[in-house]
Design a protein around this motif. Sequence first.
Motif, short mmCIF file in Angstrom:
data_model
loop_
_atom_site.label_atom_id
_atom_site.label_comp_id
_atom_site.label_asym_id
_atom_site.label_seq_id
_atom_site.Cartn_x
_atom_site.Cartn_y
_atom_site.Cartn_z
N LEU A 135 38.53 30.85 59.58
CA LEU A 135 38.69 29.87 60.83
C LEU A 135 37.82 28.75 60.20
O LEU A 135 36.66 29.00 59.57
CB LEU A 135 37.87 30.55 62.12
N GLY A 136 37.94 27.67 60.87
CA GLY A 136 37.06 26.49 60.64
C GLY A 136 37.29 25.92 59.39
O GLY A 136 36.36 24.88 58.92
N GLY A 137 38.26 26.03 58.73
CA GLY A 137 38.31 25.37 57.58
C GLY A 137 38.48 26.38 56.16
O GLY A 137 38.20 27.63 56.53
N VAL A 138 38.91 25.85 55.16
CA VAL A 138 38.86 26.83 53.91
C VAL A 138 37.60 27.83 53.85
O VAL A 138 36.56 26.88 53.65
CB VAL A 138 39.30 25.87 52.64
N SER A 139 37.84 28.78 53.37
CA SER A 139 36.43 29.66 53.42
C SER A 139 36.44 30.42 52.27
O SER A 139 37.39 31.26 51.95
CB SER A 139 36.51 30.26 54.73
N ASP A 140 35.47 30.78 51.59
CA ASP A 140 35.45 31.74 50.54
C ASP A 140 34.88 33.19 51.04
O ASP A 140 33.86 33.14 51.94
CB ASP A 140 34.61 31.24 49.47
N PHE A 141 35.25 34.00 50.56
CA PHE A 141 34.52 35.57 50.85
C PHE A 141 34.40 36.26 49.37
O PHE A 141 35.31 36.12 48.68
CB PHE A 141 35.67 36.25 51.27
N LEU A 142 33.09 36.66 49.49
CA LEU A 142 33.00 37.65 48.28
C LEU A 142 33.66 39.13 48.66
O LEU A 142 33.47 39.65 49.76
CB LEU A 142 31.37 37.83 47.96
N VAL A 143 34.46 39.56 47.66
CA VAL A 143 35.21 40.65 47.91
C VAL A 143 34.67 42.03 46.89
O VAL A 143 35.01 41.48 45.73
CB VAL A 143 36.61 40.44 47.73
N ILE A 144 34.49 42.99 47.56
CA ILE A 144 34.28 44.21 46.56
C ILE A 144 35.24 45.23 46.87
O ILE A 144 35.24 45.72 47.87
CB ILE A 144 32.89 44.86 46.66
N ASP A 145 36.28 45.48 45.74
CA ASP A 145 37.44 46.28 46.10
C ASP A 145 37.54 47.04 44.81
O ASP A 145 36.98 46.94 43.80
CB ASP A 145 38.57 45.46 46.84
N ARG A 146 38.64 47.79 44.91
CA ARG A 146 38.97 48.78 43.83
C ARG A 146 39.94 48.22 43.09
O ARG A 146 41.25 47.56 43.24
CB ARG A 146 39.50 50.03 44.31
N GLY A 147 39.65 48.20 41.33
CA GLY A 147 40.77 47.98 40.46
C GLY A 147 41.01 49.56 39.73
O GLY A 147 40.27 50.32 39.96
N GLY A 148 42.34 49.49 39.60
CA GLY A 148 42.80 50.79 39.04
C GLY A 148 44.08 50.42 38.18
O GLY A 148 44.71 49.58 38.22
N PRO A 149 44.30 51.70 37.57
CA PRO A 149 45.47 51.67 36.37
C PRO A 149 46.87 51.19 37.02
O PRO A 149 47.81 50.82 36.46
CB PRO A 149 45.40 52.78 35.83
N LYS A 150 47.22 51.71 38.20
CA LYS A 150 48.25 51.60 38.99
C LYS A 150 48.68 50.57 39.76
O LYS A 150 49.50 50.54 40.51
CB LYS A 150 48.61 52.98 39.64
N ASP A 151 47.64 49.47 39.81
CA ASP A 151 47.66 48.64 40.89
C ASP A 151 49.06 47.71 40.75
O ASP A 151 49.81 47.37 41.67
CB ASP A 151 46.68 47.73 40.70
N ALA A 152 49.60 47.40 39.67
CA ALA A 152 50.81 46.89 39.21
C ALA A 152 51.78 47.23 39.95
O ALA A 152 52.62 46.59 40.18
CB ALA A 152 50.76 46.31 37.84
N ALA A 153 51.89 48.65 40.12
CA ALA A 153 52.97 49.48 40.74
C ALA A 153 52.80 49.32 42.18
O ALA A 153 53.73 50.08 42.73
CB ALA A 153 53.04 50.68 40.20
N GLY A 154 51.80 48.62 42.77
CA GLY A 154 51.70 48.70 44.14
C GLY A 154 51.20 49.86 44.64
O GLY A 154 51.20 50.16 45.99
N ALA A 155 50.48 50.71 43.95
CA ALA A 155 50.09 52.09 44.50
C ALA A 155 49.02 52.21 45.32
O ALA A 155 48.74 52.84 46.22
CB ALA A 155 49.43 53.01 43.20
N ASN A 156 48.02 50.75 45.53
CA ASN A 156 47.05 50.76 46.51
C ASN A 156 47.38 49.87 47.46
O ASN A 156 46.44 49.10 48.11
CB ASN A 156 45.71 50.42 45.54
N LEU A 157 48.52 49.30 47.99
CA LEU A 157 48.72 48.59 48.87
C LEU A 157 50.05 49.07 49.74
O LEU A 157 51.37 49.23 48.79
CB LEU A 157 49.20 46.96 48.09
N ASP A 158 50.09 49.06 50.75
CA ASP A 158 51.26 49.35 51.81
C ASP A 158 51.11 48.36 52.71
O ASP A 158 50.14 47.67 53.14
CB ASP A 158 51.12 50.83 52.44
#
Lengths: 175, 175
Positions: A135-158
């Motif tokens: 909200l209020g304009g283009v905004s940056d967020f620091l994000v701490i999340d998971r990287g993993g070997p299967k990410d490219a196959a979408g295993a961690n996104l529904d």
Amino acid sequence: MMSSRILPLQPLTAAAFAPYGDVIDCASAKEALSINEGHTTRFHDLAALDLGREGGHPLISIFRSTPKARPLRLELMERHPLGSQAFYPLSGNPYLVVVAPKGLFDQKAMVAFLARPDQGVNYHAGTWHHYSLALGGVSDFLVIDRGGPKDAAGANLDEVRLDPAMTIDLEEAEL
Amino acid sequence: MMSSRILPLQPLTAAAFAPYGDVIDCASAKEALSINEGHTTRFHDLAALDLGREGGHPLISIFRSTPKARPLRLELMERHPLGSQAFYPLSGNPYLVVVAPKGLFDQKAMVAFLARPDQGVNYHAGTWHHYSLALGGVSDFLVIDRGGPKDAAGANLDEVRLDPAMTIDLEEAEL
């Protein structure tokens, strides 16, 4: 034309957000330690991070998000089944946090929170959420999340499409 | 009275900081991905996190740091042998980053960087560093570091006293 439903907005508090994840702010700290010869207070361990499952590891990234066009229409929710995802705002703007409980997606159970510029959130693994809503304009967020070997196959996104779409009345909320 | 030596200040850049750790900013990103239906750019994986050794796990905390009194006199350096430690500034202020190479502490090899308000740093495991040196007022930092079973015994903290103390001339740097 698909109809839409209005999603009411509530303030973000640790208690209200507890079923979905953690609010990252000093007020929510269970422990505050004096360190660095008294020059620093450490508000300790503010989020239940879950980043190691199935070969996963923690990542630090910056998300630069542009506000969605108004009227604000929500059409998509997502979840990360294998890991938590934490956002901390860097641009001094409030933002929206839209969630639904873990498990089978239930659109009627969606909840929208207004986060202050000094509040981060950590979505627990499996919590349904909308992608970052600046909200209020283009905004940056620091994000701490998971990287993993299967990410490219979408295993961690529904993802799930909303039907009907949901709207949030930002003018009503004076945003 | 113990004499002191002046430590010159240089701008923080990823190249100059590489022997000590990572600069966390969008300009240093090796990968920038368009996500969230085009509403977000993900500046991906900005720091080499090392948080899992010997039963360790990642923590998110907030450090609230008060600037040291002037003239700025540095007397203590520390290192975390078992994990990396990342700081991202939240208060819109610049800050100082003072480091020395890994291994046997060498005071003559100390280096001081001036970090902008949109630059985080990630100290690699073993990098000697001064504790957080806020400028311009009380400043918050989001910190991603290692929690572990032996922390209470100090297994992840070594400290060394400087002799002589070092000073940084903030007036000269117009800070």
